[in-house]
Design a protein around this motif. Sequence first.
Motif, short mmCIF file in Angstrom:
data_model
loop_
_atom_site.label_atom_id
_atom_site.label_comp_id
_atom_site.label_asym_id
_atom_site.label_seq_id
_atom_site.Cartn_x
_atom_site.Cartn_y
_atom_site.Cartn_z
N THR A 125 0.86 -1.19 0.00
CA THR A 125 0.00 0.00 0.00
C THR A 125 0.89 1.23 0.00
O THR A 125 2.03 1.19 0.43
CB THR A 125 -0.92 0.02 1.24
N GLY A 126 0.38 2.29 -0.47
CA GLY A 126 1.15 3.52 -0.50
C GLY A 126 1.42 3.94 -1.92
O GLY A 126 0.93 3.36 -2.88
N VAL A 127 2.23 4.96 -2.04
CA VAL A 127 2.49 5.54 -3.34
C VAL A 127 3.64 4.83 -4.04
O VAL A 127 4.48 4.20 -3.41
CB VAL A 127 2.83 7.05 -3.22
N ILE A 128 3.62 4.92 -5.34
CA ILE A 128 4.75 4.46 -6.16
C ILE A 128 5.21 5.68 -6.94
O ILE A 128 4.47 6.24 -7.73
CB ILE A 128 4.35 3.31 -7.10
N LEU A 129 6.43 6.09 -6.66
CA LEU A 129 7.03 7.22 -7.36
C LEU A 129 8.14 6.71 -8.26
O LEU A 129 8.77 5.69 -7.98
CB LEU A 129 7.62 8.23 -6.38
N ARG A 130 8.40 7.45 -9.32
CA ARG A 130 9.48 7.11 -10.25
C ARG A 130 10.48 8.26 -10.25
O ARG A 130 10.10 9.42 -10.36
CB ARG A 130 8.93 6.88 -11.65
N ASP A 180 8.58 11.07 -11.77
CA ASP A 180 8.05 12.10 -10.87
C ASP A 180 9.15 13.07 -10.45
O ASP A 180 8.89 14.24 -10.23
CB ASP A 180 7.46 11.45 -9.62
N ILE A 181 10.35 12.53 -10.30
CA ILE A 181 11.51 13.34 -9.90
C ILE A 181 12.65 13.04 -10.86
O ILE A 181 12.95 11.88 -11.13
CB ILE A 181 11.95 13.02 -8.46
N ILE A 182 13.26 14.10 -11.36
CA ILE A 182 14.44 13.96 -12.21
C ILE A 182 15.58 14.67 -11.49
O ILE A 182 15.45 15.84 -11.12
CB ILE A 182 14.20 14.57 -13.60
N LEU A 183 16.66 13.95 -11.29
CA LEU A 183 17.85 14.51 -10.67
C LEU A 183 18.95 14.55 -11.72
O LEU A 183 19.26 13.52 -12.33
CB LEU A 183 18.29 13.66 -9.49
N ILE A 184 19.50 15.72 -11.95
CA ILE A 184 20.62 15.87 -12.89
C ILE A 184 21.83 16.25 -12.07
O ILE A 184 21.84 17.29 -11.40
CB ILE A 184 20.32 16.94 -13.96
N ALA A 185 22.85 15.39 -12.09
CA ALA A 185 24.08 15.61 -11.32
C ALA A 185 25.24 15.78 -12.29
O ALA A 185 25.54 14.88 -13.07
CB ALA A 185 24.33 14.44 -10.38
N LEU A 186 25.88 16.95 -12.22
CA LEU A 186 26.97 17.21 -13.15
C LEU A 186 27.95 18.21 -12.58
O LEU A 186 27.63 18.94 -11.64
CB LEU A 186 26.43 17.70 -14.49
N ALA A 187 29.13 18.22 -13.17
CA ALA A 187 30.11 19.24 -12.81
C ALA A 187 29.57 20.57 -13.30
O ALA A 187 28.83 20.62 -14.29
CB ALA A 187 31.45 18.92 -13.48
N GLN A 242 15.20 16.12 -0.58
CA GLN A 242 14.17 15.74 0.38
C GLN A 242 12.93 16.62 0.21
O GLN A 242 11.81 16.13 0.26
CB GLN A 242 14.68 15.83 1.81
N THR A 243 13.13 17.92 -0.02
CA THR A 243 12.00 18.82 -0.25
C THR A 243 11.24 18.40 -1.50
O THR A 243 10.01 18.37 -1.51
CB THR A 243 12.48 20.27 -0.37
N ALA A 244 11.97 18.08 -2.57
CA ALA A 244 11.33 17.65 -3.82
C ALA A 244 10.52 16.38 -3.60
O ALA A 244 9.36 16.29 -4.03
CB ALA A 244 12.39 17.43 -4.90
N LEU A 245 11.10 15.40 -2.92
CA LEU A 245 10.40 14.14 -2.67
C LEU A 245 9.16 14.37 -1.82
O LEU A 245 8.08 13.86 -2.13
CB LEU A 245 11.35 13.14 -2.00
#
Length: 191
Positions: A19-24, A82-89, A162-165
């Motif tokens: 039960t609960g949400v499914i996030l991608r 639902d959330i996209i994280l871009i990590a780069l120099a 954490q705020t985004a999530l």
Amino acid sequence: MELIWTVGLEEGDLGPAETGVILRALVMYEDTVLGNRALEALNNITRRVETPGRLLCSLWRFFFLSDRPMLEMAAAEAAGADIILIALAAVSELPSEVNEWINLWLSTRNKRPKALVAFADEEAAGDRASFGLFTRLREVARLGRMDFFPANGGTVGGASLQTALTQVLALQEAQKARATRVRASEATRRP
């Protein structure tokens, strides 16, 4: 919240959903160091989230985007995330293949709540290059009607992530409640 890395998995391979949400989430990263920092941040944050559910996460490294079929697959995953994280120099401009990936998923994105978290490497924290990068990604978020959470420094956007999530979880719950009210309203109208 349970974090599941979806590399090589189909959704049916995951077993019955709790039960609960499914996030991608989709993590797009420039190099192994930044990819590992993103993984660590996601692991730490999902352990602190008390909402039951799953965060299904896929990982993509920039160099995969130079292959057109891989670019299209990454764009399709981003469009459903639902959330996209871009990590780069920190650079003043995104690489051309990353821009192409962004343009492709923006043109196909669905109406899911979204958050874009951008992380610039700690060596460039406060650098003008990261400012230019964040300006570009803020515009991407605006075009995609997404919330934007910039971060730089030694952690991969810990507070921003954490705020985004938390925000995406709240939006998902609100959508679920709205859909339940609509179904209940429709049920009462039926003879």
